[in-house]
Motif scaffolding. Structure first.
Motif, mmCIF file in Angstrom:
data_model
loop_
_atom_site.group_PDB
_atom_site.id
_atom_site.type_symbol
_atom_site.label_atom_id
_atom_site.label_comp_id
_atom_site.label_asym_id
_atom_site.label_seq_id
_atom_site.Cartn_x
_atom_site.Cartn_y
_atom_site.Cartn_z
ATOM 1 N N HIS A 38 0.862 -1.182 0.000
ATOM 2 C CA HIS A 38 0.000 0.000 0.000
ATOM 3 C C HIS A 38 0.897 1.230 0.000
ATOM 4 O O HIS A 38 2.011 1.196 0.532
ATOM 5 N N ASP A 42 -2.009 5.902 1.488
ATOM 6 C CA ASP A 42 -3.098 5.023 1.921
ATOM 7 C C ASP A 42 -2.972 4.697 3.405
ATOM 8 O O ASP A 42 -3.972 4.660 4.133
ATOM 9 N N GLU A 43 -1.761 4.452 3.846
ATOM 10 C CA GLU A 43 -1.545 4.136 5.261
ATOM 11 C C GLU A 43 -1.985 5.297 6.150
ATOM 12 O O GLU A 43 -2.641 5.101 7.168
ATOM 13 N N GLU A 45 -4.122 7.743 5.352
ATOM 14 C CA GLU A 45 -5.527 8.127 5.204
ATOM 15 C C GLU A 45 -6.513 7.041 5.615
ATOM 16 O O GLU A 45 -7.589 7.339 6.140
ATOM 17 N N LYS A 46 -6.176 5.779 5.394
ATOM 18 C CA LYS A 46 -7.139 4.697 5.635
ATOM 19 C C LYS A 46 -7.112 4.166 7.064
ATOM 20 O O LYS A 46 -8.141 3.723 7.582
ATOM 21 N N ASN A 47 -5.957 4.192 7.702
ATOM 22 C CA ASN A 47 -5.887 3.684 9.059
ATOM 23 C C ASN A 47 -6.609 4.616 10.025
ATOM 24 O O ASN A 47 -6.504 5.834 9.922
ATOM 25 N N VAL A 132 -6.377 -0.775 8.409
ATOM 26 C CA VAL A 132 -6.737 -1.250 7.071
ATOM 27 C C VAL A 132 -5.464 -1.526 6.274
ATOM 28 O O VAL A 132 -5.405 -2.449 5.459
ATOM 29 N N VAL A 133 -4.459 -0.723 6.516
ATOM 30 C CA VAL A 133 -3.136 -0.919 5.931
ATOM 31 C C VAL A 133 -2.217 -1.391 7.051
ATOM 32 O O VAL A 133 -1.713 -0.589 7.837
ATOM 33 N N GLN A 210 -8.681 -6.021 3.992
ATOM 34 C CA GLN A 210 -9.424 -5.162 3.077
ATOM 35 C C GLN A 210 -10.919 -5.467 3.173
ATOM 36 O O GLN A 210 -11.315 -6.570 3.543
#
Length: 257
Positions: A38, A42-43, A45-47, A132-133, A210
């Motif tokens: 990832h 992404d790490e 923003e998604k976590n 998530v990541v 995911q």
């Protein structure tokens, strides 16, 4: 008189030390953008949890594990009855395989149940899925109850049912710790023996983190047999991502269980 540390004490704290040392190596390798599953964006923003909170959560779980391990070694101690007895390699190998199978079986069914029970998922297991990541030192970031039920009790059962000694447990739980950290490292590095020897690896577990794989790939940390047998196995491909790194993609969307 020399200073001597008991096998029980080493079996309790060596895996903890190894967790942070091995995780630290992956922190140093984190800048290898061409091997990330990832992007760093992404790490970020998604976590849904800060790394500071993750560290505190892992330390809490390791404290609980250490307390249970000390109690377990105390209760099962043989007062030196087997001191000096050196088991054969085959005997140790049998114990390791037994412990791996016991741990995998316990964790598969407990893990799957925590996903299918809405109350347990919402209030307990969802804490782990705030990542998530995944990244290495977040491997044991769980709700304390999950840590106790899934990891601590699972580890105790694998120790008891395999019949391994405290000395053998030092090596088994250190190995299991390294494998668990590696499964969450978020990097697909060339030459990683875990990726060669185990189908249950970093990419396999990434699928589970995911949204599309949330009810698949429950198996951890060693084998994929229960996912295969019970229809929760989600195959994937590993493709190069534009801009560098790799991306794990499901081969096909499975039906919900």
């Amino acid at each position: 008189m020399g200073f001597e540390v008991s096998d029980e004490l080493l079996g309790t704290f060596v895996p903890v030390l190894i967790y942070w040392v091995y995780s630290g190596i992956y922190v140093l390798l984190d800048s290898f953008e061409n091997y990330r599953l990832h992007t760093r964006k992404d790490e970020d923003e998604k976590n849904l949890v800060s790394k500071r909170t993750v560290v505190k959560g892992v330390l809490l779980q390791q404290t609980i594990q250490a307390i249970v391990a000390i109690i377990l070694f105390k209760v099962t101690g043989d007062d030196g009855a087997t001191a000096g007895v050196k088991p054969s390699f085959i005997h140790l190998a049998r114990q390791f395989v037994t412990a791996m199978l016991v741990l995998d079986t316990w964790q598969y069914f407990m893990h799957r149940y925590m996903h299918h029970n809405k109350f347990l998922y919402k209030h307990i297991h969802s804490q782990h899925h705030r990542l998530v990541v995944p990244y290495a030192f977040g491997a044991l970031y769980n709700h304390p109850i999950e840590g106790l039920l899934l990891d601590t009790i699972g580890g105790a059962l694998s120790f008891l049912l395999s019949g391994m000694s405290p000395r053998a447990s030092i090596f088994f739980f250190s190995f299991a710790t390294i494998k668990t950290v590696d499964d969450h490292c978020g990097l697909w590095l060339p030459g990683n023996l875990f990726h060669v020897l185990f189908r249950n690896n970093t990419a396999y577990h990434d699928v589970h983190h995911q949204l599309y794989g949330n009810k698949y790939n429950f198996a951890q940390p060693f084998f994929v047999m229960w996912d295969r047998i019970l229809g929760t196995y989600m195959p994937y491909t590993l493709e190069k991502r534009t801009g560098g790194g790799f991306e794990v993609r499901p081969v096909k969307e499975g039906k919900e269980n």
